[in-house]
Scaffold this active site. Structure first.
Site, PDB file in Angstrom:
ATOM      1  N   LYS A   1      -0.025   4.208  -0.171  1.00 37.43           N
ATOM      2  CA  LYS A   1      -0.683   5.364   0.458  1.00 37.43           C
ATOM      3  C   LYS A   1      -0.503   6.593  -0.436  1.00 37.43           C
ATOM      4  O   LYS A   1      -0.510   6.452  -1.652  1.00 37.43           O
ATOM      5  CB  LYS A   1      -0.139   5.558   1.879  1.00 37.43           C
ATOM      6  CG  LYS A   1      -0.219   4.257   2.702  1.00 37.43           C
ATOM      7  CD  LYS A   1       0.046   4.426   4.164  1.00 37.43           C
ATOM      8  CE  LYS A   1      -0.080   3.071   4.861  1.00 37.43           C
ATOM      9  NZ  LYS A   1       0.074   3.152   6.315  1.00 37.43           N
TER      10      LYS A   1
ATOM     11  N   GLY B   1       3.141   2.203  10.765  1.00 38.42           N
ATOM     12  CA  GLY B   1       4.129   3.268  10.629  1.00 38.42           C
ATOM     13  C   GLY B   1       4.900   3.588  11.895  1.00 38.42           C
ATOM     14  O   GLY B   1       5.561   4.616  11.976  1.00 38.42           O
TER      15      GLY B   1
ATOM     16  N   GLU C   1      -6.634   4.544   8.163  1.00 38.37           N
ATOM     17  CA  GLU C   1      -6.403   5.963   7.856  1.00 38.37           C
ATOM     18  C   GLU C   1      -7.651   6.574   7.222  1.00 38.37           C
ATOM     19  O   GLU C   1      -7.956   7.749   7.454  1.00 38.37           O
ATOM     20  CB  GLU C   1      -5.166   6.105   6.956  1.00 38.37           C
ATOM     21  CG  GLU C   1      -3.889   5.834   7.760  1.00 38.37           C
ATOM     22  CD  GLU C   1      -2.723   5.285   6.968  1.00 38.37           C
ATOM     23  OE1 GLU C   1      -2.754   5.326   5.731  1.00 38.37           O
ATOM     24  OE2 GLU C   1      -1.772   4.806   7.617  1.00 38.37           O
TER      25      GLU C   1
ATOM     26  N   HIS D   1      -9.324   1.051   5.223  1.00 41.43           N
ATOM     27  CA  HIS D   1      -8.045   1.226   5.914  1.00 41.43           C
ATOM     28  C   HIS D   1      -8.258   2.161   7.106  1.00 41.43           C
ATOM     29  O   HIS D   1      -9.061   3.091   7.038  1.00 41.43           O
ATOM     30  CB  HIS D   1      -7.007   1.812   4.945  1.00 41.43           C
ATOM     31  CG  HIS D   1      -5.621   1.774   5.506  1.00 41.43           C
ATOM     32  ND1 HIS D   1      -5.187   2.665   6.456  1.00 41.43           N
ATOM     33  CD2 HIS D   1      -4.584   0.933   5.267  1.00 41.43           C
ATOM     34  CE1 HIS D   1      -3.933   2.373   6.769  1.00 41.43           C
ATOM     35  NE2 HIS D   1      -3.541   1.325   6.076  1.00 41.43           N
TER      36      HIS D   1
ATOM     37  N   ASN E   1       0.876  -1.184   0.000  1.00 40.17           N
ATOM     38  CA  ASN E   1       0.000   0.000   0.000  1.00 40.17           C
ATOM     39  C   ASN E   1       0.906   1.225   0.000  1.00 40.17           C
ATOM     40  O   ASN E   1       1.540   1.529   1.003  1.00 40.17           O
ATOM     41  CB  ASN E   1      -0.878  -0.040   1.263  1.00 40.17           C
ATOM     42  CG  ASN E   1      -1.720   1.204   1.423  1.00 40.17           C
ATOM     43  OD1 ASN E   1      -1.787   2.047   0.521  1.00 40.17           O
ATOM     44  ND2 ASN E   1      -2.365   1.323   2.574  1.00 40.17           N
TER      45      ASN E   1
ATOM     46  N   GLU F   1      -4.810  -4.949  10.703  1.00 31.31           N
ATOM     47  CA  GLU F   1      -3.785  -3.927  10.891  1.00 31.31           C
ATOM     48  C   GLU F   1      -4.042  -3.172  12.193  1.00 31.31           C
ATOM     49  O   GLU F   1      -4.871  -2.250  12.229  1.00 31.31           O
ATOM     50  CB  GLU F   1      -3.806  -2.921   9.728  1.00 31.31           C
ATOM     51  CG  GLU F   1      -3.557  -3.550   8.368  1.00 31.31           C
ATOM     52  CD  GLU F   1      -3.031  -2.507   7.366  1.00 31.31           C
ATOM     53  OE1 GLU F   1      -1.950  -2.738   6.820  1.00 31.31           O
ATOM     54  OE2 GLU F   1      -3.697  -1.480   7.170  1.00 31.31           O
TER      55      GLU F   1
ATOM     56  N   SER G   1       3.882  -2.232  10.233  1.00 34.82           N
ATOM     57  CA  SER G   1       5.333  -2.318  10.446  1.00 34.82           C
ATOM     58  C   SER G   1       5.937  -3.662  10.020  1.00 34.82           C
ATOM     59  O   SER G   1       6.876  -4.154  10.663  1.00 34.82           O
ATOM     60  CB  SER G   1       5.693  -1.997  11.906  1.00 34.82           C
ATOM     61  OG  SER G   1       5.358  -0.653  12.198  1.00 34.82           O
TER      62      SER G   1
END
Ligand code: 13P
Length: 246
Positions: free
Chosen positions: A10, A168, A94, A92, A8, A162, A207
């Site tokens: 992003k 991250g 985010e 996701h 991904n 996730e 990660s």
């Protein structure tokens, strides 16, 4: 079931980044796992065209629940399909956080993806506060129940676990924690889609790096990875592809 290494990107990458995908396919012409990159929407068509005839598949990072209409700035599932995408990431964390996406919205987007002939990668995960409160399985179970599209099968649905706090950050759950969630997801999915659950890919994301990929992939019910930062460089993602192909 073939395992899936999904990247991904992003909101990263201009056309220059296509060189990384080129390097990836050159180094991994025939991996034993499936290999997917989900670049920003601006690069989907170019990546799909470049990757034609290679083992690399292309995906989107979001789609609208409707196929077309007055929705400025949005992209529909048939548009992604037309651009050459085979998959689309949905829900996701985010997008759930930045755009207020609910389970019901994610489900409607996933149904649009299936209707367009795309494979839906539905993302789930708890926040750090939820893990600390001991509600991880409850949170994930609710997300799964609410986000799974009608008509889901092992062939058109992928689930990505996730943990929000692992994205991250360089932090990952313990292998036992990953095992607990993935076994839970498999069982819960069986209640939702029956026998199809056994063959549905359950990805871990958060990660994942060349240095931890092999140990994470050895965890039962981990059928691949959804990789953010480490998917931007061909060498790093290639190492993860190799770990999944071992
Ligand atoms: P990182 O691999 O950068 O932690 O991102 C994970 C992720 O969010 C993939 O969708």
């Amino acid at each position: 079931m073939k395992k899936l290494a999904a990247g991904n990107w992003k909101m990263n990458g201009t056309r220059a980044a296509l060189a990384e995908a080129q390097a990836l396919t050159a180094a991994h012409p025939a991996p034993a796992c499936e290999m997917l990159l989900c670049p920003p929407a601006t690069l989907v068509a170019a990546l799909a065209a470049q990757a034609k005839g290679t083992a690399l598949m292309t995906g989107g990072q979001d789609c609208h629940p409707k196929a077309s209409g007055a929705h400025t700035g949005d992209i529909s599932a048939p548009m992604l399909k037309d651009a050459g995408a085979t998959h689309v990431i949905l829900g996701h964390s985010e997008r759930r956080a930045d755009h207020g996406e609910t389970d019901a919205l994610v489900k409607s987007k996933a149904e649009a993806a299936l209707a367009a002939g795309l494979i839906a990668i539905v993302c789930l995960g708890e926040t750090e506060a939820q893990r600390d409160a001991g509600t991880t399985l409850q949170v994930i179970g609710t997300q799964l129940d609410g986000s799974i599209p009608a008509g889901a099968t092992a062939a058109n649905l992928v689930i990505a676990y996730e943990p929000v706090w692992a994205i991250g950050t360089g932090r990952t759950p313990t292998l036992a924690e990953i095992a607990e969630v993935h076994a839970f997801l498999r069982a819960r999915l069986q209640g939702l889609i029956g026998a199809e659950a056994a063959g549905t890919r359950l990805l871990y994301g958060g990660s994942v790096k060349p240095s931890n990929a092999a140990e994470i992939f050895a965890v039962p019910h981990v059928d691949g990875a959804l990789v953010g930062g480490a998917s931007l460089k061909a060498a790093d993602f290639g190492t993860i592809v190799a770990a999944l192909s071992a």
